[in-house]
Write a protein that holds these residues in place. Sequence first.
Motif, PDB file in Angstrom:
ATOM      1  N   UNK A  44       0.905  -1.271   0.268  1.00  0.00           N
ATOM      2  CA  UNK A  44      -0.147   0.022   0.127  1.00  0.00           C
ATOM      3  C   UNK A  44       0.896   1.217   0.248  1.00  0.00           C
ATOM      4  N   UNK A  45       1.987   1.129   0.238  1.00  0.00           N
ATOM      5  CA  UNK A  45       3.043   2.562   0.400  1.00  0.00           C
ATOM      6  C   UNK A  45       3.280   2.488  -1.207  1.00  0.00           C
ATOM      7  N   UNK A  46       3.596   1.865  -1.538  1.00  0.00           N
ATOM      8  CA  UNK A  46       4.490   2.528  -2.711  1.00  0.00           C
ATOM      9  C   UNK A  46       2.906   2.652  -4.165  1.00  0.00           C
ATOM     10  N   UNK A  47       2.004   2.916  -3.503  1.00  0.00           N
ATOM     11  CA  UNK A  47       0.672   3.214  -4.103  1.00  0.00           C
ATOM     12  C   UNK A  47       0.262   4.391  -3.928  1.00  0.00           C
ATOM     13  N   UNK A  48      -0.252   5.493  -4.670  1.00  0.00           N
ATOM     14  CA  UNK A  48      -0.863   6.977  -4.529  1.00  0.00           C
ATOM     15  C   UNK A  48      -2.719   6.270  -4.870  1.00  0.00           C
TER      16      UNK A  48
END
Length: 81
Positions: free
Chosen positions: A70-74
């Motif tokens: 989740x931290x890699x997708x905005x």
Amino acid sequence: MGFHYPSIDMDASGIHLKDVCTKAGYTPQQLCHLLELSAPQAIYQWYRGRSLPSTDNLFALAKLLEKHMDELIVEQSFEEE
């Protein structure tokens, strides 16, 4: 207040992914090798927001970068009406 189906901001995700990978010290060529891709063009497409990593590649990137997927997708933001 209604529920908005979450959408991915492709452009922002590409910029963010490039930033995270660069700050971690990885070049597209290194990522290509580590992810066992045939050519780095896929990574350039991710960085430009034209495509996203497959689930397998996103999972591998998250492990490599010590982040949650989740931290890699905005997520695309929605204005309240």
